[in-house]
Scaffold this active site. Structure first.
Site, PDB file in Angstrom:
ATOM      1  N   ASN A 186     -13.375  56.303  66.477  1.00 25.95           N
ATOM      2  CA  ASN A 186     -13.147  57.247  67.580  1.00 25.95           C
ATOM      3  C   ASN A 186     -12.604  58.581  67.084  1.00 25.95           C
ATOM      4  O   ASN A 186     -12.882  59.621  67.680  1.00 25.95           O
ATOM      5  CB  ASN A 186     -12.235  56.621  68.637  1.00 25.95           C
ATOM      6  CG  ASN A 186     -12.953  55.490  69.366  1.00 25.95           C
ATOM      7  OD1 ASN A 186     -14.020  55.696  69.934  1.00 25.95           O
ATOM      8  ND2 ASN A 186     -12.400  54.297  69.305  1.00 25.95           N
TER       9      ASN A 186
ATOM     10  N   ASP B 199     -26.339  52.304  73.827  1.00 26.88           N
ATOM     11  CA  ASP B 199     -25.617  53.494  73.354  1.00 26.88           C
ATOM     12  C   ASP B 199     -25.827  53.759  71.859  1.00 26.88           C
ATOM     13  O   ASP B 199     -25.449  54.817  71.352  1.00 26.88           O
ATOM     14  CB  ASP B 199     -24.119  53.391  73.674  1.00 26.88           C
ATOM     15  CG  ASP B 199     -23.410  52.240  72.948  1.00 26.88           C
ATOM     16  OD1 ASP B 199     -24.024  51.571  72.076  1.00 26.88           O
ATOM     17  OD2 ASP B 199     -22.225  52.009  73.250  1.00 26.88           O
TER      18      ASP B 199
ATOM     19  N   SER C 292     -13.232  49.472  69.996  1.00 25.74           N
ATOM     20  CA  SER C 292     -14.265  48.772  70.769  1.00 25.74           C
ATOM     21  C   SER C 292     -15.173  47.912  69.894  1.00 25.74           C
ATOM     22  O   SER C 292     -15.747  46.936  70.371  1.00 25.74           O
ATOM     23  CB  SER C 292     -15.114  49.784  71.547  1.00 25.74           C
ATOM     24  OG  SER C 292     -15.692  50.725  70.663  1.00 25.74           O
TER      25      SER C 292
ATOM     26  N   GLY D 164     -11.757  52.529  72.562  1.00 26.98           N
ATOM     27  CA  GLY D 164     -11.390  53.945  72.623  1.00 26.98           C
ATOM     28  C   GLY D 164     -10.212  54.323  71.746  1.00 26.98           C
ATOM     29  O   GLY D 164      -9.844  55.495  71.672  1.00 26.98           O
TER      30      GLY D 164
ATOM     31  N   HIS E 131     -22.649  50.372  69.594  1.00 26.20           N
ATOM     32  CA  HIS E 131     -22.006  49.056  69.633  1.00 26.20           C
ATOM     33  C   HIS E 131     -23.043  47.953  69.491  1.00 26.20           C
ATOM     34  O   HIS E 131     -24.082  48.011  70.137  1.00 26.20           O
ATOM     35  CB  HIS E 131     -21.248  48.867  70.955  1.00 26.20           C
ATOM     36  CG  HIS E 131     -20.160  49.861  71.167  1.00 26.20           C
ATOM     37  ND1 HIS E 131     -20.376  51.052  71.832  1.00 26.20           N
ATOM     38  CD2 HIS E 131     -18.858  49.853  70.792  1.00 26.20           C
ATOM     39  CE1 HIS E 131     -19.237  51.728  71.858  1.00 26.20           C
ATOM     40  NE2 HIS E 131     -18.305  51.031  71.229  1.00 26.20           N
TER      41      HIS E 131
END
Length: 193
Positions: free
Chosen positions: A79, A160, A13, A50, A163
């Site tokens: 991840n 979040d 991502s 992901g 990112h």
């Protein structure tokens, strides 16, 4: 054809413009910069939000076959770290992907990632060491930490905290660029244009 040289961005991502408009991500910004500076590369972004290193390892042979890249920007591992997957498996998967890319005659730029200390300092430190170790083993250029200029600046990160937002993507490219630039070759000037 001289202009058909390809850079394959193979990530998660962080390279797939998660949470922002696709054209705001660092990869489209890279395309613009290459064009502006006279580099004749096409950029294929095969990043999947992901994605883990094991998923990347499954996908890479097909991507190499399809795109025959001259350069692979390998940005995977975040991840694995966020899920607390074994660091040994991450190291193995990254090494295998580097081997596959090198066997396909691509040069690899390895992108280092750091993770929050959710699983304790020992895991976090072991995780962080994987990238320089793999880079050293395979004599690769290494971006020490992709989010170096943005991770601790809330104004450049999404809610979040993981990112970059649209304003954070240009500094991400600026972090990666000095490591990518030495791998690039300019196209010879074409006659008569």
């Amino acid at each position: 054809m001289a202009s058909a040289r390809t850079i394959l961005v193979f990530g998660d991502s962080l390279s797939a413009a998660y949470g922002i408009r696709p054209e705001q991500g660092w990869v489209p910004l890279l395309v613009q910069r290459l064009h502006a500076q006279g580099y004749g590369y096409q950029v294929v972004n095969a990043s999947v939000s992901g994605e883990t290193s094991s998923g990347g390892l499954e996908r890479l042979p097909r991507a190499l076959e399809l795109h025959t890249p001259e350069i692979v920007i390998l940005e995977l591992g975040a991840n694995d770290g966020l899920r607390g997957l074994p660091v040994s498996a991450l190291r193995e998967n990254l090494a295998r992907m580097v081997q596959l890319a090198q066997a396909a005659r691509a040069r690899v730029l390895l992108v280092g990632i750091r993770i929050p200390p959710n699983y304790g300092s020992r895991y976090t430190e072991e995780f962080a060491r994987v990238f320089p170790e793999v880079a050293q083993q395979y004599h690769l250029p290494l971006v020490p930490f992709l989010l170096d200029k943005v991770a601790l600046d809330p104004a450049l990160m999404q809610e979040d905290g993981m990112h970059p937002n649209a304003a954070g993507e240009p500094p991400v490219l600026d972090t990666l660029w000095p490591y990518l630039k030495p791998l690039l070759k300019k196209n010879p000037p074409s006659g008569g244009r």
